[in-house]
Design a protein around this motif. Sequence first.
Motif, PDB file in Angstrom:
ATOM      1  N   VAL A 100      27.760   9.113 -12.955  1.00  0.00           N
ATOM      2  CA  VAL A 100      26.395   8.901 -13.456  1.00  0.00           C
ATOM      3  C   VAL A 100      25.709   7.863 -12.569  1.00  0.00           C
ATOM      4  O   VAL A 100      26.327   6.875 -12.160  1.00  0.00           O
ATOM      5  N   LEU A 101      24.436   8.091 -12.295  1.00  0.00           N
ATOM      6  CA  LEU A 101      23.634   7.135 -11.526  1.00  0.00           C
ATOM      7  C   LEU A 101      22.527   6.596 -12.429  1.00  0.00           C
ATOM      8  O   LEU A 101      21.766   7.368 -13.017  1.00  0.00           O
ATOM      9  N   ILE A 102      22.449   5.276 -12.555  1.00  0.00           N
ATOM     10  CA  ILE A 102      21.378   4.631 -13.311  1.00  0.00           C
ATOM     11  C   ILE A 102      20.373   4.085 -12.309  1.00  0.00           C
ATOM     12  O   ILE A 102      20.703   3.246 -11.465  1.00  0.00           O
ATOM     13  N   LEU A 103      19.147   4.564 -12.391  1.00  0.00           N
ATOM     14  CA  LEU A 103      18.096   4.171 -11.445  1.00  0.00           C
ATOM     15  C   LEU A 103      16.967   3.494 -12.209  1.00  0.00           C
ATOM     16  O   LEU A 103      16.417   4.046 -13.160  1.00  0.00           O
ATOM     17  N   SER A 104      16.640   2.270 -11.801  1.00  0.00           N
ATOM     18  CA  SER A 104      15.583   1.509 -12.459  1.00  0.00           C
ATOM     19  C   SER A 104      14.496   1.175 -11.447  1.00  0.00           C
ATOM     20  O   SER A 104      14.789   0.743 -10.328  1.00  0.00           O
ATOM     21  N   SER A 105      13.232   1.366 -11.826  1.00  0.00           N
ATOM     22  CA  SER A 105      12.127   1.082 -10.906  1.00  0.00           C
ATOM     23  C   SER A 105      10.895   0.660 -11.691  1.00  0.00           C
ATOM     24  O   SER A 105      10.498   1.334 -12.645  1.00  0.00           O
ATOM     25  N   GLU A 106      10.297  -0.474 -11.310  1.00  0.00           N
ATOM     26  CA  GLU A 106       9.120  -0.974 -12.001  1.00  0.00           C
ATOM     27  C   GLU A 106       8.074  -1.519 -11.035  1.00  0.00           C
ATOM     28  O   GLU A 106       8.422  -2.109  -9.998  1.00  0.00           O
ATOM     29  N   THR A 107       6.816  -1.336 -11.379  1.00  0.00           N
ATOM     30  CA  THR A 107       5.699  -1.932 -10.629  1.00  0.00           C
ATOM     31  C   THR A 107       4.766  -2.615 -11.632  1.00  0.00           C
ATOM     32  O   THR A 107       3.586  -2.304 -11.728  1.00  0.00           O
ATOM     33  N   LEU A 162       0.835  -1.195   0.000  1.00  0.00           N
ATOM     34  CA  LEU A 162       0.000   0.000   0.000  1.00  0.00           C
ATOM     35  C   LEU A 162       0.879   1.258   0.000  1.00  0.00           C
ATOM     36  O   LEU A 162       1.850   1.350   0.750  1.00  0.00           O
ATOM     37  N   ASN A 163       0.543   2.207  -0.855  1.00  0.00           N
ATOM     38  CA  ASN A 163       1.255   3.484  -0.985  1.00  0.00           C
ATOM     39  C   ASN A 163       2.665   3.335  -1.559  1.00  0.00           C
ATOM     40  O   ASN A 163       3.459   4.286  -1.499  1.00  0.00           O
ATOM     41  N   GLU A 164       2.996   2.173  -2.101  1.00  0.00           N
ATOM     42  CA  GLU A 164       4.285   2.001  -2.776  1.00  0.00           C
ATOM     43  C   GLU A 164       4.104   2.199  -4.275  1.00  0.00           C
ATOM     44  O   GLU A 164       3.093   1.811  -4.846  1.00  0.00           O
ATOM     45  N   ASN A 165       5.097   2.811  -4.907  1.00  0.00           N
ATOM     46  CA  ASN A 165       5.098   2.977  -6.360  1.00  0.00           C
ATOM     47  C   ASN A 165       6.543   3.112  -6.828  1.00  0.00           C
ATOM     48  O   ASN A 165       7.479   2.971  -6.030  1.00  0.00           O
ATOM     49  N   THR A 166       6.737   3.382  -8.102  1.00  0.00           N
ATOM     50  CA  THR A 166       8.106   3.465  -8.621  1.00  0.00           C
ATOM     51  C   THR A 166       8.914   4.594  -7.984  1.00  0.00           C
ATOM     52  O   THR A 166      10.130   4.485  -7.834  1.00  0.00           O
ATOM     53  N   LEU A 167       8.237   5.668  -7.574  1.00  0.00           N
ATOM     54  CA  LEU A 167       8.952   6.771  -6.928  1.00  0.00           C
ATOM     55  C   LEU A 167       9.363   6.409  -5.500  1.00  0.00           C
ATOM     56  O   LEU A 167      10.505   6.663  -5.105  1.00  0.00           O
ATOM     57  N   THR A 168       8.469   5.803  -4.726  1.00  0.00           N
ATOM     58  CA  THR A 168       8.813   5.444  -3.336  1.00  0.00           C
ATOM     59  C   THR A 168       9.905   4.372  -3.309  1.00  0.00           C
ATOM     60  O   THR A 168      10.792   4.412  -2.450  1.00  0.00           O
ATOM     61  N   LEU A 169       9.845   3.431  -4.254  1.00  0.00           N
ATOM     62  CA  LEU A 169      10.897   2.418  -4.333  1.00  0.00           C
ATOM     63  C   LEU A 169      12.236   3.072  -4.672  1.00  0.00           C
ATOM     64  O   LEU A 169      13.279   2.720  -4.110  1.00  0.00           O
ATOM     65  N   SER A 170      12.188   4.043  -5.577  1.00  0.00           N
ATOM     66  CA  SER A 170      13.400   4.763  -5.970  1.00  0.00           C
ATOM     67  C   SER A 170      13.990   5.530  -4.794  1.00  0.00           C
ATOM     68  O   SER A 170      15.218   5.547  -4.593  1.00  0.00           O
ATOM     69  N   LYS A 171      13.135   6.144  -4.003  1.00  0.00           N
ATOM     70  CA  LYS A 171      13.607   6.903  -2.839  1.00  0.00           C
ATOM     71  C   LYS A 171      14.336   6.000  -1.851  1.00  0.00           C
ATOM     72  O   LYS A 171      15.364   6.374  -1.281  1.00  0.00           O
ATOM     73  N   LYS A 172      13.788   4.805  -1.627  1.00  0.00           N
ATOM     74  CA  LYS A 172      14.410   3.865  -0.686  1.00  0.00           C
ATOM     75  C   LYS A 172      15.794   3.431  -1.163  1.00  0.00           C
ATOM     76  O   LYS A 172      16.735   3.338  -0.379  1.00  0.00           O
ATOM     77  N   VAL A 173      15.892   3.179  -2.465  1.00  0.00           N
ATOM     78  CA  VAL A 173      17.185   2.779  -3.023  1.00  0.00           C
ATOM     79  C   VAL A 173      18.204   3.907  -2.918  1.00  0.00           C
ATOM     80  O   VAL A 173      19.358   3.699  -2.522  1.00  0.00           O
ATOM     81  N   LEU A 174      17.784   5.124  -3.272  1.00  0.00           N
ATOM     82  CA  LEU A 174      18.699   6.261  -3.231  1.00  0.00           C
ATOM     83  C   LEU A 174      19.090   6.621  -1.799  1.00  0.00           C
ATOM     84  O   LEU A 174      20.217   7.067  -1.556  1.00  0.00           O
ATOM     85  N   THR A 175      18.187   6.424  -0.854  1.00  0.00           N
ATOM     86  CA  THR A 175      18.509   6.673   0.555  1.00  0.00           C
ATOM     87  C   THR A 175      19.618   5.740   1.010  1.00  0.00           C
ATOM     88  O   THR A 175      20.492   6.123   1.792  1.00  0.00           O
ATOM     89  N   ARG A 176      19.601   4.513   0.503  1.00  0.00           N
ATOM     90  CA  ARG A 176      20.656   3.552   0.845  1.00  0.00           C
ATOM     91  C   ARG A 176      21.977   3.904   0.177  1.00  0.00           C
ATOM     92  O   ARG A 176      23.029   3.902   0.817  1.00  0.00           O
ATOM     93  N   ILE A 177      21.903   4.206  -1.112  1.00  0.00           N
ATOM     94  CA  ILE A 177      23.147   4.403  -1.850  1.00  0.00           C
ATOM     95  C   ILE A 177      23.827   5.724  -1.497  1.00  0.00           C
ATOM     96  O   ILE A 177      25.041   5.864  -1.649  1.00  0.00           O
ATOM     97  N   LYS A 178      23.053   6.702  -1.007  1.00  0.00           N
ATOM     98  CA  LYS A 178      23.668   7.996  -0.672  1.00  0.00           C
ATOM     99  C   LYS A 178      24.567   7.893   0.563  1.00  0.00           C
ATOM    100  O   LYS A 178      25.323   8.822   0.847  1.00  0.00           O
ATOM    101  N   LYS A 179      24.498   6.740   1.268  1.00  0.00           N
ATOM    102  CA  LYS A 179      25.411   6.507   2.384  1.00  0.00           C
ATOM    103  C   LYS A 179      26.811   6.169   1.881  1.00  0.00           C
ATOM    104  O   LYS A 179      27.779   6.260   2.624  1.00  0.00           O
ATOM    105  N   LYS A 180      26.886   5.776   0.608  1.00  0.00           N
ATOM    106  CA  LYS A 180      28.166   5.395   0.008  1.00  0.00           C
ATOM    107  C   LYS A 180      28.724   6.470  -0.920  1.00  0.00           C
ATOM    108  O   LYS A 180      29.930   6.541  -1.145  1.00  0.00           O
ATOM    109  N   ILE A 181      27.822   7.284  -1.483  1.00  0.00           N
ATOM    110  CA  ILE A 181      28.262   8.298  -2.437  1.00  0.00           C
ATOM    111  C   ILE A 181      27.686   9.655  -2.048  1.00  0.00           C
ATOM    112  O   ILE A 181      26.782   9.749  -1.226  1.00  0.00           O
ATOM    113  N   ASN A 182      28.223  10.692  -2.663  1.00  0.00           N
ATOM    114  CA  ASN A 182      27.770  12.051  -2.384  1.00  0.00           C
ATOM    115  C   ASN A 182      26.848  12.524  -3.504  1.00  0.00           C
ATOM    116  O   ASN A 182      27.297  12.931  -4.579  1.00  0.00           O
ATOM    117  N   LEU A 183      25.528  12.456  -3.260  1.00  0.00           N
ATOM    118  CA  LEU A 183      24.564  12.846  -4.283  1.00  0.00           C
ATOM    119  C   LEU A 183      24.606  14.342  -4.595  1.00  0.00           C
ATOM    120  O   LEU A 183      24.146  14.769  -5.656  1.00  0.00           O
TER     121      LEU A 183
END
Length: 247
Positions: free
Chosen positions: A124-131, A38-59
């Motif tokens: 470059v950051l490649i971000l993929s998200s599908e529902t 519920l309330n999940e979509n390609t944008l929310t999934l993308s946010k979760k991934v980027l929140t994780r990866i920004k701990k390793k890189i400087n967005l």
Amino acid sequence: MIYGEYQLGKKKLDLSKNKNFKKFFPSTGIRYVYKTGLNENTLTLSKKVLTRIKKKINLSNLEGLIFISQSPISTIPPTTSFIHKEFNLPTNCFTLDLIQGCSSFPYAFFLANRYLKDKVFKNVLILSSETYRDYISISNKSSYPIFSDGASAIYMDNKTKIKILSEVYYTDGKGSKDLCTFKKKLIMDGPAVFFFTKTKVPIAVKSLLKKSRLKINKIDYFYFHQASKLVLNNIRSSLKIPDNKVL
């Protein structure tokens, strides 16, 4: 260097509970698929991934963002606009949305690699998200046992050492009706898609090997993007690739 992160949909579906599981499992080899909650979509999934990866890189220093999706939350404005705002990316950050299905990742990967090689960007950051499962009903026997919802992010910078020997591209718009959406439902003609991969993929592989001046016996491993054990076995058999060289 390359960093990667991924996020699957909240709901883990056990296909073995489906009465048709014993029929389709030998062909797909897939037991679990994932669906957004519920309330999940390609944008929310993308946010979760980027929140994780920004701990390793400087967005805050990101110079290129390529977003891949056939199920974006928006096309006007593109989804990258929402991502750009959410993570306060630089105003000079190159952004691009790709809607090319399974072909999107190699398109994005080759494009990102060229930008880095030609020193257009430093990273470059490649971000993929599908529902996809939003468009699939349990009665859809061709698609239900194959597609999952999820997102992934891969970061590449000018320290990334990638050697691409060659690349080939093929497009066949005649098969557009074999995998499409109609009235917000995913429609896939399984036999037609199977025939396409069985006949066309080996041609593309042979062309790529010829262009790269390589023989099959000189390659340690082949990674084919196909969510079907049956398709993989047919491609392997057609190209006479040893069993131990294909996932």
